[in-house]
Design an enzyme around this catalytic site. Sequence first.
Site, mmCIF file in Angstrom:
data_model
loop_
_atom_site.group_PDB
_atom_site.id
_atom_site.type_symbol
_atom_site.label_atom_id
_atom_site.label_comp_id
_atom_site.label_asym_id
_atom_site.label_seq_id
_atom_site.Cartn_x
_atom_site.Cartn_y
_atom_site.Cartn_z
ATOM 1 N N HIS A 24 1.077 -89.094 -7.909
ATOM 2 C CA HIS A 24 2.498 -89.023 -8.254
ATOM 3 C C HIS A 24 3.121 -87.730 -7.732
ATOM 4 O O HIS A 24 4.160 -87.749 -7.058
ATOM 5 C CB HIS A 24 2.640 -89.103 -9.781
ATOM 6 C CG HIS A 24 4.030 -88.896 -10.287
ATOM 7 N ND1 HIS A 24 4.822 -89.937 -10.759
ATOM 8 C CD2 HIS A 24 4.796 -87.774 -10.418
ATOM 9 C CE1 HIS A 24 5.988 -89.453 -11.137
ATOM 10 N NE2 HIS A 24 5.997 -88.140 -10.950
ATOM 11 N N GLU A 25 2.485 -86.617 -8.036
ATOM 12 C CA GLU A 25 3.042 -85.317 -7.630
ATOM 13 C C GLU A 25 2.995 -85.127 -6.112
ATOM 14 O O GLU A 25 3.819 -84.413 -5.544
ATOM 15 C CB GLU A 25 2.284 -84.174 -8.325
ATOM 16 C CG GLU A 25 2.397 -84.179 -9.837
ATOM 17 C CD GLU A 25 3.834 -84.166 -10.340
ATOM 18 O OE1 GLU A 25 4.708 -83.622 -9.630
ATOM 19 O OE2 GLU A 25 4.084 -84.716 -11.421
ATOM 20 N N HIS A 28 6.292 -86.214 -4.693
ATOM 21 C CA HIS A 28 7.321 -85.167 -4.787
ATOM 22 C C HIS A 28 7.078 -84.065 -3.759
ATOM 23 O O HIS A 28 7.995 -83.623 -3.066
ATOM 24 C CB HIS A 28 7.308 -84.543 -6.193
ATOM 25 C CG HIS A 28 7.768 -85.462 -7.279
ATOM 26 N ND1 HIS A 28 8.906 -86.211 -7.188
ATOM 27 C CD2 HIS A 28 7.237 -85.717 -8.511
ATOM 28 C CE1 HIS A 28 9.065 -86.914 -8.309
ATOM 29 N NE2 HIS A 28 8.061 -86.632 -9.120
#
Length: 433
Positions: A24-25, A28
């Site tokens: 997920h990170e 980003h």
Amino acid sequence: MTILLTVLGIALFAVGLLFSIAWHELGHLSTAKLFGIRVPQYMVGFGPTLWSRHKGETEYGVKAIPMGGYIRMIGMFPPGEDGKIEARSTSPWRGMIEDARSAAYEELQPGDEKRLFYTRKPWKRVIVMFAGPFMNLVLAVAIFLGVALSFGFPTQTTEVAGVQKCVIAQSENRGTCKKSDPVSPAQAAGLKKGDKIVAFNGEPVADWASLSDHIRDTIGPATITVERDGQEQVLKATLAKNMVARKDSDGEVVPEKFVEAGYLGFEAKTEILPLTVPQSVDRMGDMLENGAESIIALPAKVPDLWNAAFSDGERKDDSPVGVVGAARISGEVLNLDVPTQNIIATFLMLLAGFNLSLFLFNMLPLLPLDGGHIAGALWESVRRNVAKLFRRPDPGPFDVAKLMPVAYVVAGIFICFTLLVLVADIVNPVKIS
């Protein structure tokens, strides 16, 4: 051995959880760097740092509590109205705003003026914030399709697993016949266990869904073509009218909802069969829809959760489950007395469901979730385009920091809900069958 498998299941889930957070990170991080935003930190977990390493301008690390993760971007919020970081206010609400703004600039270095998050165009900020949840969606879809196309799911077939001896309304919820119950049409027609129904009233049937619809739509005489011992036979039956479970628009049975329909009286055999690509896409769409409905229904589940945690309330099968509950279920999965491939598929689907939940939850348009930042960027784009259309001065970046008091309230609600689920997962856990 049971304890060892349980511990192994929990450990495997923890690894899957950490990977999902890191994945997920990474969404980003990669998009932020793509758009030239400086990212001082990439961390998996919260609390004390267990390990970290600097590579370039970013510190990569793992923290002690695997309950989430984050990347730190410079300039998440625009400066105050005077163009500077405002002085500390005595107002608690203003203090929250200023603390958030100050944190966004605390690692500002010379040359960062053009590398701030808020200076990027709204569509770029939307991409950066959406990339994290999108990575979870990609992972969920990849796992789901891998399981669906290779292993498959339990699927009802047109093979007969058993024949009912009499006609019993499904709404009565009983399994024994009474003398007054009429003989079931299947029994009277001579249908046997092991028969494979290949046609109904002369029309070929390839799956249980179509066969079930034909049966429900027929009351009275019908012909049933079966394959028995390698030979096809045509059986004559007179289908009865009965109270049967209602189906929804997707063809799924609705529990405790009944309608009058045609009734034959046999049990379909269930096998684990791989899905086709179209079937997999349809099933994935159903999962997304059901997941979204579950997120919307969370507030309504709080009373049942409270009763399950602090009184004698029943923990329902569709009750929300937290990280502890999911880890516990993973331990149970490895102890199932089923083939190894079933265990692997069940564990992978648990991980896919977790990633799907992360995607849907983070897309809620509320701060501090990613969806809240996306909503702020979209609102800024609307304001600026409206101003441009009516030839008004540019209103400038939308100050998301002003919503931080709301974000703290939302975060507080989430924390309370998480604690409630945690207690329920410990004292009254959801168990798999």
